[in-house]
Write a protein that holds these residues in place. Sequence first.
Motif, mmCIF file in Angstrom:
data_model
loop_
_atom_site.group_PDB
_atom_site.id
_atom_site.type_symbol
_atom_site.label_atom_id
_atom_site.label_comp_id
_atom_site.label_asym_id
_atom_site.label_seq_id
_atom_site.Cartn_x
_atom_site.Cartn_y
_atom_site.Cartn_z
ATOM 1 N N ASP A 336 -7.658 -7.386 -12.547
ATOM 2 C CA ASP A 336 -8.257 -8.615 -12.388
ATOM 3 C C ASP A 336 -9.622 -8.513 -11.556
ATOM 4 O O ASP A 336 -9.762 -7.362 -10.629
ATOM 5 C CB ASP A 336 -7.407 -9.724 -11.674
ATOM 6 C CG ASP A 336 -6.966 -9.239 -10.238
ATOM 7 O OD1 ASP A 336 -6.730 -8.215 -10.161
ATOM 8 O OD2 ASP A 336 -7.055 -10.095 -9.073
ATOM 9 N N GLU A 337 -10.657 -9.323 -11.691
ATOM 10 C CA GLU A 337 -11.554 -9.287 -10.875
ATOM 11 C C GLU A 337 -12.216 -8.148 -10.371
ATOM 12 O O GLU A 337 -12.473 -7.640 -9.188
ATOM 13 C CB GLU A 337 -11.228 -10.185 -9.592
ATOM 14 C CG GLU A 337 -10.615 -11.625 -9.806
ATOM 15 C CD GLU A 337 -10.321 -12.330 -8.419
ATOM 16 O OE1 GLU A 337 -10.363 -13.618 -8.449
ATOM 17 O OE2 GLU A 337 -9.615 -11.794 -7.606
ATOM 18 N N ALA A 338 -12.581 -7.220 -11.428
ATOM 19 C CA ALA A 338 -13.367 -6.104 -11.266
ATOM 20 C C ALA A 338 -14.951 -6.006 -11.506
ATOM 21 O O ALA A 338 -15.198 -6.035 -12.881
ATOM 22 C CB ALA A 338 -12.836 -4.812 -12.107
ATOM 23 N N GLY A 385 -0.419 -6.483 -16.766
ATOM 24 C CA GLY A 385 -1.781 -6.602 -15.604
ATOM 25 C C GLY A 385 -2.205 -8.405 -15.541
ATOM 26 O O GLY A 385 -1.980 -8.863 -16.763
ATOM 27 N N TRP A 386 -3.013 -8.551 -15.071
ATOM 28 C CA TRP A 386 -3.781 -9.961 -14.988
ATOM 29 C C TRP A 386 -4.294 -9.982 -16.356
ATOM 30 O O TRP A 386 -4.774 -8.966 -17.092
ATOM 31 C CB TRP A 386 -4.619 -9.952 -13.811
ATOM 32 C CG TRP A 386 -3.928 -9.827 -12.547
ATOM 33 C CD1 TRP A 386 -3.876 -8.691 -11.821
ATOM 34 C CD2 TRP A 386 -2.968 -10.572 -11.805
ATOM 35 N NE1 TRP A 386 -3.096 -9.106 -10.617
ATOM 36 C CE2 TRP A 386 -2.411 -10.238 -10.903
ATOM 37 C CE3 TRP A 386 -2.144 -11.891 -12.093
ATOM 38 C CZ2 TRP A 386 -1.341 -10.660 -9.825
ATOM 39 C CZ3 TRP A 386 -1.595 -12.520 -11.429
ATOM 40 C CH2 TRP A 386 -0.989 -12.087 -10.150
ATOM 41 N N ASP A 387 -4.673 -11.492 -16.641
ATOM 42 C CA ASP A 387 -5.326 -11.491 -18.017
ATOM 43 C C ASP A 387 -6.797 -11.081 -18.345
ATOM 44 O O ASP A 387 -7.011 -10.742 -19.532
ATOM 45 C CB ASP A 387 -5.063 -13.059 -18.347
ATOM 46 C CG ASP A 387 -6.025 -13.867 -17.381
ATOM 47 O OD1 ASP A 387 -7.458 -13.582 -17.244
ATOM 48 O OD2 ASP A 387 -5.520 -14.916 -17.047
ATOM 49 N N CYS A 427 1.158 -22.715 -10.696
ATOM 50 C CA CYS A 427 2.153 -21.664 -10.148
ATOM 51 C C CYS A 427 1.550 -21.029 -8.957
ATOM 52 O O CYS A 427 1.785 -19.804 -8.409
ATOM 53 C CB CYS A 427 2.316 -20.447 -11.247
ATOM 54 S SG CYS A 427 3.139 -21.117 -12.586
ATOM 55 N N TYR A 428 0.307 -21.395 -8.450
ATOM 56 C CA TYR A 428 -0.580 -20.844 -7.145
ATOM 57 C C TYR A 428 0.200 -21.513 -5.996
ATOM 58 O O TYR A 428 -0.159 -22.804 -5.804
ATOM 59 C CB TYR A 428 -1.910 -20.531 -7.440
ATOM 60 C CG TYR A 428 -2.444 -19.350 -8.153
ATOM 61 C CD1 TYR A 428 -1.691 -18.955 -9.316
ATOM 62 C CD2 TYR A 428 -3.429 -18.484 -7.459
ATOM 63 C CE1 TYR A 428 -1.944 -17.804 -9.820
ATOM 64 C CE2 TYR A 428 -3.687 -17.509 -8.100
ATOM 65 C CZ TYR A 428 -2.978 -16.938 -9.240
ATOM 66 O OH TYR A 428 -3.530 -15.954 -9.722
ATOM 67 N N PHE A 429 1.000 -20.683 -5.229
ATOM 68 C CA PHE A 429 1.553 -21.483 -4.093
ATOM 69 C C PHE A 429 0.803 -21.087 -2.720
ATOM 70 O O PHE A 429 1.202 -21.505 -1.828
ATOM 71 C CB PHE A 429 3.066 -20.881 -3.842
ATOM 72 C CG PHE A 429 3.894 -21.102 -5.208
ATOM 73 C CD1 PHE A 429 3.628 -22.253 -5.835
ATOM 74 C CD2 PHE A 429 5.352 -20.761 -5.252
ATOM 75 C CE1 PHE A 429 4.299 -22.536 -7.201
ATOM 76 C CE2 PHE A 429 6.043 -21.030 -6.272
ATOM 77 C CZ PHE A 429 5.553 -22.094 -7.322
ATOM 78 N N VAL A 478 1.768 -15.898 -4.407
ATOM 79 C CA VAL A 478 1.516 -16.246 -3.136
ATOM 80 C C VAL A 478 0.449 -15.185 -2.499
ATOM 81 O O VAL A 478 0.939 -14.105 -2.234
ATOM 82 C CB VAL A 478 2.804 -16.199 -2.182
ATOM 83 C CG1 VAL A 478 2.761 -16.690 -0.820
ATOM 84 C CG2 VAL A 478 3.811 -16.730 -3.108
ATOM 85 N N TRP A 479 -0.657 -15.496 -2.671
ATOM 86 C CA TRP A 479 -1.917 -14.757 -1.927
ATOM 87 C C TRP A 479 -1.962 -15.248 -0.476
ATOM 88 O O TRP A 479 -1.966 -16.288 -0.162
ATOM 89 C CB TRP A 479 -3.229 -15.040 -2.716
ATOM 90 C CG TRP A 479 -3.060 -14.838 -4.288
ATOM 91 C CD1 TRP A 479 -2.734 -15.523 -5.345
ATOM 92 C CD2 TRP A 479 -2.928 -13.612 -4.883
ATOM 93 N NE1 TRP A 479 -2.539 -15.121 -6.298
ATOM 94 C CE2 TRP A 479 -2.700 -13.897 -6.291
ATOM 95 C CE3 TRP A 479 -2.924 -12.178 -4.317
ATOM 96 C CZ2 TRP A 479 -2.802 -12.643 -7.156
ATOM 97 C CZ3 TRP A 479 -3.006 -11.140 -5.111
ATOM 98 C CH2 TRP A 479 -2.640 -11.400 -6.581
ATOM 99 N N THR A 480 -1.951 -14.376 0.393
ATOM 100 C CA THR A 480 -1.846 -14.516 1.909
ATOM 101 C C THR A 480 -3.078 -14.458 2.766
ATOM 102 O O THR A 480 -2.647 -14.280 3.819
ATOM 103 C CB THR A 480 -0.602 -13.519 2.418
ATOM 104 O OG1 THR A 480 -1.040 -12.137 2.183
ATOM 105 C CG2 THR A 480 0.808 -13.858 1.749
HETATM 106 C C1 ACM Z 1 -5.798 -13.269 -9.001
HETATM 107 O O1 ACM Z 1 -5.429 -14.323 -8.588
HETATM 108 N N1 ACM Z 1 -6.968 -12.846 -8.914
HETATM 109 C C2 ACM Z 1 -4.880 -12.733 -10.181
#
Ligand code: ACM
Length: 544
Positions: A336-338, A385-387, A427-429, A478-480
């Motif tokens: 993702d995000e490259a 991998g991410w979409d 789904c993003y907690f 869960v991104w911290t």
């Molecule tokens: C993502 O939230 N960058 C996969």
Amino acid sequence: MKQLFLLVTLSILCSCSSSKYETIKNSAADYQVIPKPTSLTIQNGQFLLTENTKIIAAASLENEANYLSNLLTEVSNKEIAYTNAGSKKGSITLQIDPTIANEEGYTLVVKYDGITISGKTATGVFYGIQTLSQLIPVDKTLSKLAIPATIIEDSPRYVYRGMHLDVARHFFSTDFVKKYIDILAMHKMNTFHWHLTEDQGWRIEIKKYPKLTSIGANRKETIVGHGNTWNKENVQYDGIPYGGFYTQEEVKDIVAYATERHITIIPEIELPGHSLAAVTAYPELGNTGEQYEVGTRWGVFPEIYSPSEQTFTFLEDVLTEVMALFPSKLIHIGGDEAPKSQWENSKLAQEVIKKEGLKDEHELQSYFIRRIEKFLNSKGRNIIGWDEILEGGLAPNATVMSWRGEKGGIEAAKMKHDVVMTPTKYCYFDFYQTSKKEDEPLAIGGLTTVEDVYSYEPTPKELTAEEGKYVLGAQGNVWTEYMSTPEHVEYMILPRLTALSEVIWSKKEDKNWTNFQERLQHITKIYDAKNYNYAKHSLKSKEK
Ligand code: ACM
């Protein structure tokens, strides 16, 4: 004679207590299980858990028997032992039943004179134990622990039931990772996606590249408040060095802990982007040769791996050590995000584009990922991998994790690729969980209420029945960035994870928000007993 008298007296006592507990009437309120089982029949009677209760299980179910023994000892303050054989009367019997159709399915029968948990496999038995644990009264002051009689037949709707944890933006101890795995196990989740590498820290020991952790696991400070890579003005830093990583021995211990709980850990090694910590440790892997610093802000950095042979050798070496630690068939490679600006300006990257006959930098990313896929496939593993991995062409055997909505997942399923759904809205907690932001700790933004999560349907209506089979399940992320303590992580996942568990385990037609909320009240007592922090105010109502 004396012995005979004792025997007769005992059997009279037993039959008295048996008949009492055999006929007690139960009501629906006695069965507050989440996720909701496929079928639950209310029966008369109660099984009393006492110090004489034994667990009987074949040697092949020793792991599950020990797990149950520890669990029952914890809830009852009584030593509940495990034996290989004995009378089923008054015991809890664990057994394999090959006639159960689903690999993860189980049957739980509670009668006044015994409990039986049967699974197609040990995994099914483990899930039966989880259901049983929710039927035991939580109140430790009760003199009698009575479990209501029932017949439960149960199996999951989806094969992939996942939770992710980013340990890179903030690092979490092995003790907390184990607690997190316990929370997953309680909810019959079977996959832990462990996000181990990032711009702000590389968190796994790689023996061949020690600088990944001696340099890449440490940042000099951390941004304060809402600053990120887009907003560079007026941001403040705390001035406190921050770091941490897991040794390979610790990773092995955690993988074993998860395996005992029937949880597969999918490690994530991000590429080609989100790699600032790695290219800081080894600048020769970057595109500019510059000496960078491990990220101290959140967001998306321009630094990505160079598509050089040296980078591919490095990544193959890293993945070889990772595969030795993680038995998972799927290895997450990020994707993702490259940002492509460094490749646009790199002589080497442009040469690779030309030599490989690629159209642009997106196809270069696809080339990069296909090479990694080929390597992992040659070792018997598959990539997930991410979409963004769809851009420039999807690698042949890749599973797609759809996070920017459901579009990527739909596209991949139509191409007959496996898909895991994790759209931000549901789904993003790391998003806020109520609209009253002033009542909430600082979060990245967004809004994902418990009801939003509960309302989620992982198989999009755009897919035919055949295409829908490629949707393996769903995952909470869960991104911290804004969670620096275990308590805060618990707060962000509970009760949203509880809602997600029902979405992916239970039958679609059984979903009922009002009924779920009632059962959730009971589950919060278990959270309390286990000392799990949770967002109490988010339970109340539809918070929009
Ligand atoms: C993502 O939230 N960058 C996969």
